[in-house]
Design a protein around this motif. Structure first.
Motif, mmCIF file in Angstrom:
data_model
loop_
_atom_site.group_PDB
_atom_site.id
_atom_site.type_symbol
_atom_site.label_atom_id
_atom_site.label_comp_id
_atom_site.label_asym_id
_atom_site.label_seq_id
_atom_site.Cartn_x
_atom_site.Cartn_y
_atom_site.Cartn_z
ATOM 1 N N LEU A 1 -0.698 -58.267 24.469
ATOM 2 C CA LEU A 1 -1.034 -58.366 23.050
ATOM 3 C C LEU A 1 -1.523 -56.999 22.590
ATOM 4 O O LEU A 1 -2.402 -56.397 23.215
ATOM 5 N N LEU A 2 -0.942 -56.491 21.505
ATOM 6 C CA LEU A 2 -1.377 -55.231 20.886
ATOM 7 C C LEU A 2 -1.688 -55.515 19.422
ATOM 8 O O LEU A 2 -0.800 -55.900 18.654
ATOM 9 N N ILE A 3 -2.941 -55.325 19.050
ATOM 10 C CA ILE A 3 -3.390 -55.568 17.675
ATOM 11 C C ILE A 3 -3.971 -54.271 17.125
ATOM 12 O O ILE A 3 -4.765 -53.601 17.784
ATOM 13 N N GLU A 4 -3.593 -53.932 15.880
ATOM 14 C CA GLU A 4 -4.069 -52.714 15.232
ATOM 15 C C GLU A 4 -4.644 -53.077 13.860
ATOM 16 O O GLU A 4 -3.935 -53.618 13.017
ATOM 17 N N GLU A 5 -5.922 -52.778 13.670
ATOM 18 C CA GLU A 5 -6.602 -53.175 12.442
ATOM 19 C C GLU A 5 -7.588 -52.101 12.010
ATOM 20 O O GLU A 5 -8.109 -51.329 12.818
ATOM 21 N N TYR A 6 -7.881 -52.100 10.713
ATOM 22 C CA TYR A 6 -8.808 -51.126 10.141
ATOM 23 C C TYR A 6 -10.275 -51.497 10.375
ATOM 24 O O TYR A 6 -10.657 -52.669 10.379
ATOM 25 N N ASP A 7 -11.082 -50.476 10.512
ATOM 26 C CA ASP A 7 -12.521 -50.513 10.253
ATOM 27 C C ASP A 7 -12.738 -49.534 9.109
ATOM 28 O O ASP A 7 -12.651 -48.316 9.299
ATOM 29 N N SER A 8 -12.985 -50.055 7.923
ATOM 30 C CA SER A 8 -13.146 -49.187 6.746
ATOM 31 C C SER A 8 -14.607 -49.050 6.341
ATOM 32 O O SER A 8 -14.909 -48.622 5.226
ATOM 33 N N CYS A 9 -15.535 -49.404 7.266
ATOM 34 C CA CYS A 9 -16.962 -49.342 6.956
ATOM 35 C C CYS A 9 -17.676 -48.181 7.625
ATOM 36 O O CYS A 9 -18.646 -47.649 7.083
ATOM 37 N N SER A 10 -17.215 -47.776 8.805
ATOM 38 C CA SER A 10 -18.045 -46.928 9.663
ATOM 39 C C SER A 10 -18.169 -45.483 9.196
ATOM 40 O O SER A 10 -19.196 -44.844 9.428
ATOM 41 N N ILE A 11 -17.138 -44.918 8.583
ATOM 42 C CA ILE A 11 -17.186 -43.503 8.204
ATOM 43 C C ILE A 11 -16.768 -43.351 6.744
ATOM 44 O O ILE A 11 -15.615 -43.020 6.443
ATOM 45 N N PRO A 12 -17.671 -43.582 5.807
ATOM 46 C CA PRO A 12 -17.340 -43.399 4.386
ATOM 47 C C PRO A 12 -17.350 -41.924 4.017
ATOM 48 O O PRO A 12 -17.914 -41.092 4.738
ATOM 49 N N PRO A 13 -16.740 -41.562 2.884
ATOM 50 C CA PRO A 13 -16.833 -40.181 2.404
ATOM 51 C C PRO A 13 -18.292 -39.785 2.196
ATOM 52 O O PRO A 13 -19.113 -40.589 1.763
ATOM 53 N N ASP A 14 -18.626 -38.523 2.498
ATOM 54 C CA ASP A 14 -20.001 -38.040 2.373
ATOM 55 C C ASP A 14 -20.004 -36.650 1.745
ATOM 56 O O ASP A 14 -19.852 -35.643 2.438
ATOM 57 N N PRO A 15 -20.155 -36.586 0.415
ATOM 58 C CA PRO A 15 -20.164 -35.280 -0.264
ATOM 59 C C PRO A 15 -21.267 -34.358 0.235
ATOM 60 O O PRO A 15 -21.162 -33.132 0.086
ATOM 61 N N ALA A 16 -22.329 -34.914 0.859
ATOM 62 C CA ALA A 16 -23.408 -34.073 1.375
ATOM 63 C C ALA A 16 -22.939 -33.258 2.580
ATOM 64 O O ALA A 16 -23.491 -32.194 2.868
ATOM 65 N N LEU A 17 -21.938 -33.744 3.291
ATOM 66 C CA LEU A 17 -21.400 -33.023 4.440
ATOM 67 C C LEU A 17 -20.376 -31.982 4.018
ATOM 68 O O LEU A 17 -20.305 -30.905 4.598
ATOM 69 N N SER A 18 -19.560 -32.336 3.020
ATOM 70 C CA SER A 18 -18.520 -31.438 2.550
ATOM 71 C C SER A 18 -18.302 -31.690 1.070
ATOM 72 O O SER A 18 -18.045 -32.826 0.660
ATOM 73 N N SER A 19 -18.392 -30.630 0.291
ATOM 74 C CA SER A 19 -18.308 -30.797 -1.160
ATOM 75 C C SER A 19 -16.961 -31.330 -1.602
ATOM 76 O O SER A 19 -16.829 -31.881 -2.699
ATOM 77 N N GLY A 20 -15.935 -31.176 -0.769
ATOM 78 C CA GLY A 20 -14.620 -31.680 -1.132
ATOM 79 C C GLY A 20 -14.476 -33.177 -0.967
ATOM 80 O O GLY A 20 -13.562 -33.791 -1.529
ATOM 81 N N GLU A 21 -15.369 -33.795 -0.169
ATOM 82 C CA GLU A 21 -15.267 -35.237 0.040
ATOM 83 C C GLU A 21 -15.758 -35.979 -1.198
ATOM 84 O O GLU A 21 -16.828 -35.686 -1.737
ATOM 85 N N VAL A 22 -14.981 -36.950 -1.637
ATOM 86 C CA VAL A 22 -15.286 -37.679 -2.864
ATOM 87 C C VAL A 22 -15.260 -39.170 -2.577
ATOM 88 O O VAL A 22 -14.319 -39.682 -1.948
#
Length: 267
Positions: A141-162
């Motif tokens: 069995l091979l399952i591929e799914e998103y985790d869209s919670c763990s690493i959100p954009p962070d403008p404090a780390l990089s001004s280009g991130e929105v």
């Protein structure tokens, strides 16, 4: 990413939308290479009987059919099979199927694969159990799914991130439909708890920038869900237009959702 519709709850990014082909092309460009690498690692070969759930545009089903050859068989399913029908062949079968509610044959497949489907299925626990029961002893069995919670954009780390308000609105809309946004992160543990052996997992993460396939997919998703997000009062028309324009700016970038790939073998 196939259409999922369970107990009256619709997967909002349906295949009938005019944006579906753009999304499928982007998904294939971004993820097919990694999926194929995992399938090769599991040893998929001549004579295997394979099931792909949520076949979408059919790129992986076609690869599997070529791989298993004339002595093998591939069944690819989706709730909406409009993009799969053209792929039918001697060893490739297409079937309308709802993994949340429809049965699967017992102990029938050497491999079952699905990508970006179960996170949308309210009955995902029962669907997972059914998929495992449909594996032959020794099947993978091979399952591929998103985790869209763990690493959100962070403008404090990089001004280009929105952090786009339209992206936040889309995630809220998906959660309203029953999506588990952390499901990819849970897969490895779930496969272990289900009694599978040789369980492993890896993840892919990208920094999406203007002009990339990832941003093309985001734009298609935003455009398909525009009216639903505005009607839910999650975003205004002005915010939507401003965010769509931001996708075209050279400085725009944001981390993608994490795609977890997890695999295990039925004893």
């Amino acid at each position: 990413m196939g259409s999922v519709q369970t107990n009256g709850t619709s997967y909002v990014l349906v295949n009938s939308g005019k944006e579906a082909q753009t999304r499928f092309a982007a998904l294939s460009t971004i993820y097919d290479r990694g999926t194929v690498r995992h399938l090769e690692g599991l040893g998929v070969g001549s004579g295997w009987h394979c099931l792909e759930i949520g076949g979408g545009s059919g790129t992986i089903a076609k690869w599997l059919a070529d791989r298993v050859g004339s002595t093998g068989h591939v069944l690819t399913t989706d709730l909406d099979t409009r993009f799969l029908e053209r792929l039918k062949g001697a060893n490739l079968e297409v079937c309308r199927h709802n993994i949340g509610t429809d049965p699967l044959p017992e102990a029938a497949f050497d491999l079952i694969h699905t990508r970006l489907v179960l996170m949308h299925v309210p009955e995902r626990d029962a669907a997972l159990a059914q998929m495992i029961s449909s594996l032959r002893p020794g099947g993978w069995l091979l399952i591929e799914e998103y985790d869209s919670c763990s690493i959100p954009p962070d403008p404090a780390l990089s001004s280009g991130e929105v952090l786009l308000q339209t992206h936040v609105a889309m995630l809220r809309l998906l959660e309203d439909g029953g999506v588990n946004r952390r499901y990819g992160r849970l897969l490895s543990g779930l496969l272990r708890e289900s009694g599978l052996t040789s369980v492993g997992a890896s993840a892919q993460l990208f920094m999406w920038q203007s002009g990339s396939p990832g941003v093309a997919m985001m734009r298609a998703n935003f455009e398909q869900l525009r009216e639903a997000m505005i009607e839910a009062n999650y975003i205004t028309p002005q915010q939507f237009d401003e965010d769509l324009a931001r996708l075209n700016t050279p400085r725009f970038m944001m981390p993608s959702a994490i795609l977890w790939s997890a695999w295990g073998r039925r004893p």
